[in-house]
Design a protein around this motif. Structure first.
Motif, PDB file in Angstrom:
ATOM      1  N   TYR A 258      13.335 -64.209  51.121  1.00  0.00           N
ATOM      2  CA  TYR A 258      13.076 -65.127  50.387  1.00  0.00           C
ATOM      3  C   TYR A 258      11.625 -65.814  49.778  1.00  0.00           C
ATOM      4  CZ  TYR A 258      18.225 -64.580  50.304  1.00  0.00           C
ATOM      5  OH  TYR A 258      19.260 -63.344  50.608  1.00  0.00           O
ATOM      6  N   VAL A 259      10.964 -66.315  52.120  1.00  0.00           N
ATOM      7  CA  VAL A 259       9.365 -66.855  51.821  1.00  0.00           C
ATOM      8  C   VAL A 259       8.484 -65.686  50.956  1.00  0.00           C
ATOM      9  CG1 VAL A 259       8.021 -67.429  53.106  1.00  0.00           C
ATOM     10  CG2 VAL A 259      10.665 -68.083  53.757  1.00  0.00           C
ATOM     11  N   ILE A 260       9.187 -64.343  50.979  1.00  0.00           N
ATOM     12  CA  ILE A 260       7.583 -63.652  50.978  1.00  0.00           C
ATOM     13  C   ILE A 260       7.800 -63.842  48.662  1.00  0.00           C
ATOM     14  CG2 ILE A 260       6.829 -61.319  50.252  1.00  0.00           C
ATOM     15  CD1 ILE A 260       8.189 -60.309  53.424  1.00  0.00           C
ATOM     16  N   TRP A 261       9.460 -63.814  48.815  1.00  0.00           N
ATOM     17  CA  TRP A 261       9.418 -63.999  47.287  1.00  0.00           C
ATOM     18  C   TRP A 261       8.905 -65.096  46.567  1.00  0.00           C
ATOM     19  CZ3 TRP A 261      12.479 -60.779  43.495  1.00  0.00           C
ATOM     20  CH2 TRP A 261      12.851 -61.762  42.644  1.00  0.00           C
TER      21      TRP A 261
ATOM     22  N   LEU B 158       5.906 -64.599  44.263  1.00  0.00           N
ATOM     23  CA  LEU B 158       5.503 -65.064  42.794  1.00  0.00           C
ATOM     24  C   LEU B 158       5.879 -66.626  42.295  1.00  0.00           C
ATOM     25  CD1 LEU B 158       6.706 -63.457  40.077  1.00  0.00           C
ATOM     26  CD2 LEU B 158       9.179 -63.593  40.336  1.00  0.00           C
ATOM     27  N   GLY B 159       5.801 -67.027  42.996  1.00  0.00           N
ATOM     28  CA  GLY B 159       5.576 -68.564  42.701  1.00  0.00           C
ATOM     29  C   GLY B 159       4.830 -68.938  42.551  1.00  0.00           C
ATOM     30  N   ALA B 160       3.317 -68.484  43.012  1.00  0.00           N
ATOM     31  CA  ALA B 160       1.904 -68.407  42.819  1.00  0.00           C
ATOM     32  C   ALA B 160       1.502 -68.371  41.080  1.00  0.00           C
ATOM     33  CB  ALA B 160       0.994 -68.074  43.905  1.00  0.00           C
ATOM     34  N   ALA B 161       2.442 -67.504  40.442  1.00  0.00           N
ATOM     35  CA  ALA B 161       1.616 -66.786  39.120  1.00  0.00           C
ATOM     36  C   ALA B 161       2.248 -67.807  38.183  1.00  0.00           C
ATOM     37  CB  ALA B 161       2.870 -66.171  38.853  1.00  0.00           C
ATOM     38  N   PRO B 162       3.006 -68.960  38.268  1.00  0.00           N
ATOM     39  CA  PRO B 162       2.379 -69.904  36.554  1.00  0.00           C
ATOM     40  C   PRO B 162       0.834 -70.654  37.184  1.00  0.00           C
ATOM     41  CG  PRO B 162       4.401 -70.313  37.749  1.00  0.00           C
ATOM     42  CD  PRO B 162       3.906 -69.039  38.439  1.00  0.00           C
TER      43      PRO B 162
ATOM     44  N   MET C 134       1.085 -71.569  48.066  1.00  0.00           N
ATOM     45  CA  MET C 134       2.038 -70.627  48.371  1.00  0.00           C
ATOM     46  C   MET C 134       1.785 -69.173  48.298  1.00  0.00           C
ATOM     47  SD  MET C 134       4.653 -72.589  46.380  1.00  0.00           S
ATOM     48  CE  MET C 134       5.147 -71.110  45.598  1.00  0.00           C
ATOM     49  N   LEU C 135       0.590 -68.876  47.956  1.00  0.00           N
ATOM     50  CA  LEU C 135       0.468 -67.087  48.457  1.00  0.00           C
ATOM     51  C   LEU C 135       0.199 -67.088  50.209  1.00  0.00           C
ATOM     52  CD1 LEU C 135      -2.041 -66.079  45.489  1.00  0.00           C
ATOM     53  CD2 LEU C 135       0.486 -65.176  46.008  1.00  0.00           C
ATOM     54  N   SER C 136      -0.597 -68.497  50.397  1.00  0.00           N
ATOM     55  CA  SER C 136      -0.427 -68.229  52.337  1.00  0.00           C
ATOM     56  C   SER C 136       0.652 -68.077  53.180  1.00  0.00           C
ATOM     57  CB  SER C 136      -1.326 -69.044  52.670  1.00  0.00           C
ATOM     58  OG  SER C 136      -1.028 -70.619  52.044  1.00  0.00           O
ATOM     59  N   SER C 137       1.431 -68.856  52.603  1.00  0.00           N
ATOM     60  CA  SER C 137       3.255 -68.827  53.624  1.00  0.00           C
ATOM     61  C   SER C 137       3.764 -67.860  54.051  1.00  0.00           C
ATOM     62  CB  SER C 137       4.102 -70.064  52.394  1.00  0.00           C
ATOM     63  OG  SER C 137       4.277 -69.376  51.125  1.00  0.00           O
TER      64      SER C 137
ATOM     65  N   LEU D 149       2.196 -61.975  39.817  1.00  0.00           N
ATOM     66  CA  LEU D 149       3.513 -61.125  38.458  1.00  0.00           C
ATOM     67  C   LEU D 149       4.456 -59.983  39.817  1.00  0.00           C
ATOM     68  CD1 LEU D 149       2.247 -61.640  35.612  1.00  0.00           C
ATOM     69  CD2 LEU D 149       3.689 -63.182  36.365  1.00  0.00           C
ATOM     70  N   LEU D 150       3.374 -58.819  40.849  1.00  0.00           N
ATOM     71  CA  LEU D 150       3.257 -57.944  41.834  1.00  0.00           C
ATOM     72  C   LEU D 150       4.903 -58.206  42.526  1.00  0.00           C
ATOM     73  CD1 LEU D 150       0.301 -56.078  42.063  1.00  0.00           C
ATOM     74  CD2 LEU D 150       2.184 -55.185  40.843  1.00  0.00           C
ATOM     75  N   GLY D 151       4.967 -59.798  42.595  1.00  0.00           N
ATOM     76  CA  GLY D 151       5.464 -60.624  43.946  1.00  0.00           C
ATOM     77  C   GLY D 151       7.240 -59.976  43.105  1.00  0.00           C
ATOM     78  N   LEU D 152       7.311 -59.953  41.866  1.00  0.00           N
ATOM     79  CA  LEU D 152       8.703 -58.935  41.336  1.00  0.00           C
ATOM     80  C   LEU D 152       9.394 -58.282  42.068  1.00  0.00           C
ATOM     81  CD1 LEU D 152       8.083 -59.305  37.775  1.00  0.00           C
ATOM     82  CD2 LEU D 152       9.777 -60.722  39.125  1.00  0.00           C
ATOM     83  N   ILE D 153       8.587 -57.064  43.100  1.00  0.00           N
ATOM     84  CA  ILE D 153       9.189 -55.950  43.610  1.00  0.00           C
ATOM     85  C   ILE D 153       9.327 -56.640  45.083  1.00  0.00           C
ATOM     86  CG2 ILE D 153       7.028 -54.344  43.107  1.00  0.00           C
ATOM     87  CD1 ILE D 153       5.566 -54.575  45.365  1.00  0.00           C
ATOM     88  N   THR D 154       9.402 -57.448  45.214  1.00  0.00           N
ATOM     89  CA  THR D 154      10.488 -58.507  46.454  1.00  0.00           C
ATOM     90  C   THR D 154      11.608 -57.776  46.043  1.00  0.00           C
ATOM     91  OG1 THR D 154       8.565 -60.052  46.969  1.00  0.00           O
ATOM     92  CG2 THR D 154      10.670 -59.998  48.073  1.00  0.00           C
TER      93      THR D 154
END
Length: 404
Positions: A291-294, A298-302, A325-328, A388-393
């Motif tokens: 959930y943290v990865i997700w 993906l949360g950094a995208a906007p 966002m990304l660093s976490s 946006l590649l965070g969708l594969i999480t």
């Protein structure tokens, strides 16, 4: 005799050793501060030697190859043959590279200097990460975040140190930072002594290296999960490369800020990455790594998508949000992988640190060529799509549920 605990497939001698965790975090901070001096020097080096963006990318590629390809090899080597002096050896390479970098006046010399720095990083990261697991007392998310945040603060300090001590006086002043490397070696001595005692316990059989335990996933699913994690590292570090290597050039070209001001704005972004890293590990302990990865990637995208289209104030603000966002994600990704292969901590740490550095190096070279041809703004328009590649999480198994 120290108690032996077992948590998530990893045996731990005693409780959480916070003094060692703090020391490792400080060491990581000092190492990454010295390593981040390289990218912060790019505007000065480019001006001194009249380099192109493509040549800047080649310098970064050289550094990242040394700092990535060797990491899993060194990690695997020290998994099999632990050495008390591995950390000081790595810092000695870094110190030598910095002194050489201060006086390099040709592109090959520059590349050789950053290569030495990269070898130092390749040695320190997998070993220090493995020691962090040993000292965690089972609180692996907290321990890994504490270790990682030291590196993030170090990355943030690099541009600030260059802005204050190098930019006004000349590149030769970078040689004085070898003193910081010597101080880091002094800080390593208590860690080396602590590690020597732990190795003696391991060799005496107080803590068994491996115990029979069912793996969290099958072999096929483990390979699948690691592949997903590497793709997520790929998406994260391509975007991070665009910021760490070219953010100062972007601000200078688009908004006309000075070199010193651009380095301060880079410092703001890197401070955000430190804060995000500190939160990522403990949050993963609580709600699960997936959930943290997700949320992180993906949360950094906007924020990434909006950044190329706003003014200077909002560019700096959005870069802060993106870095936060990304660093976490990285502590969660690394710990997820370590839980898949709990008895190859050095190899896993080296693989993921190394792959992250390698992706960043290749991306820097490619993005430098793109900047030469299409302009620096085009780099940020393209890279803004990477989160946006965070969708594969979605496809990652939830290890927290399986462990329950």
């Amino acid at each position: 005799m120290l108690p032996v605990m077992k948590k998530q497939g990893v045996q731990v001698i005693g409780g959480t050793t916070f003094r060692i965790l703090v020391a490792l975090s400080v060491i990581h901070c000092m190492n990454d501060a010295l390593q981040s001096l390289i990218s912060a020097l790019y505007p000065i080096i480019k001006q001194d030697l009249l380099l192109s963006f493509q040549q800047i990318g080649l310098i970064t590629l050289t550094y990242q190859i040394a700092a990535s390809v060797f990491q899993p090899v060194i990690g695997l080597y020290f998994d099999k043959r632990p050495s008390v002096w591995s950390l000081p050896i790595g810092m000695t390479f870094t110190m030598t590279g910095l002194i050489s970098l201060a006086f390099a006046d040709t592109l090959p010399w520059l590349m050789a200097s950053v290569f030495l720095n990269g070898i130092g990083s390749s040695t320190l990261h997998p070993e220090a990460s493995r020691l962090t697991s040993f000292a965690s007392g089972g609180k692996r998310g907290l321990a890994q975040s504490l270790f990682q945040v030291g590196g993030n603060f170090g990355n943030a300090l690099g541009p600030l140190l260059v802005s204050v001590f190098v930019s006004p006086y000349g590149r030769q002043n970078i040689g004085f930072f070898a003193i910081l490397a010597l101080i880091a070696i002094v800080v390593m001595m208590p860690v080396c002594n602590w590690y020597r005692k732990r190795l003696q316990l391991l060799r005496q059989g107080v803590a068994t290296a491996k115990v029979a335990q069912q793996a969290p996933l099958s072999s096929g699913m483990t390979v699948f999960a690691i592949t997903i994690l590497l793709i997520l590292i790929f998406s994260k570090y391509i975007y991070m490369a665009s910021l760490t290597s070219y953010y100062t050039f972007y601000l200078i070209e688009k908004f006309g800020v000075s070199v010193q001001h651009s380095q301060v704005f880079l410092f703001v972004f890197l401070i955000a990455t430190a804060i995000g890293t500190l939160a990522g590990g403990p949050l993963g302990d609580r709600i699960g790594r997936k959930y943290v990865i997700w949320i992180s990637i993906l949360g950094a995208a906007p924020f990434a998508l909006a950044m190329p289209h706003v003014n200077l104030f909002w560019t700096v603000a959005l870069s802060f949000c993106t870095g936060l966002m990304l660093s976490s994600a990285f502590p969660a990704i690394l710990l997820y992988a370590q839980e898949l292969l709990p008895y190859k901590l050095g190899l896993v740490s080296g693989l993921f640190f190394g792959f992250a550095f390698g992706v960043a190096g290749i991306a820097s070279a490619v993005l430098g060529k793109m900047a030469d041809i299409h302009g620096i703004e085009a780099v940020y328009n393209v890279c803004s799509l990477m989160p946006l590649l965070g969708l594969i999480t979605w496809f990652l198994p939830n290890l927290k549920k399986k462990q329950k």
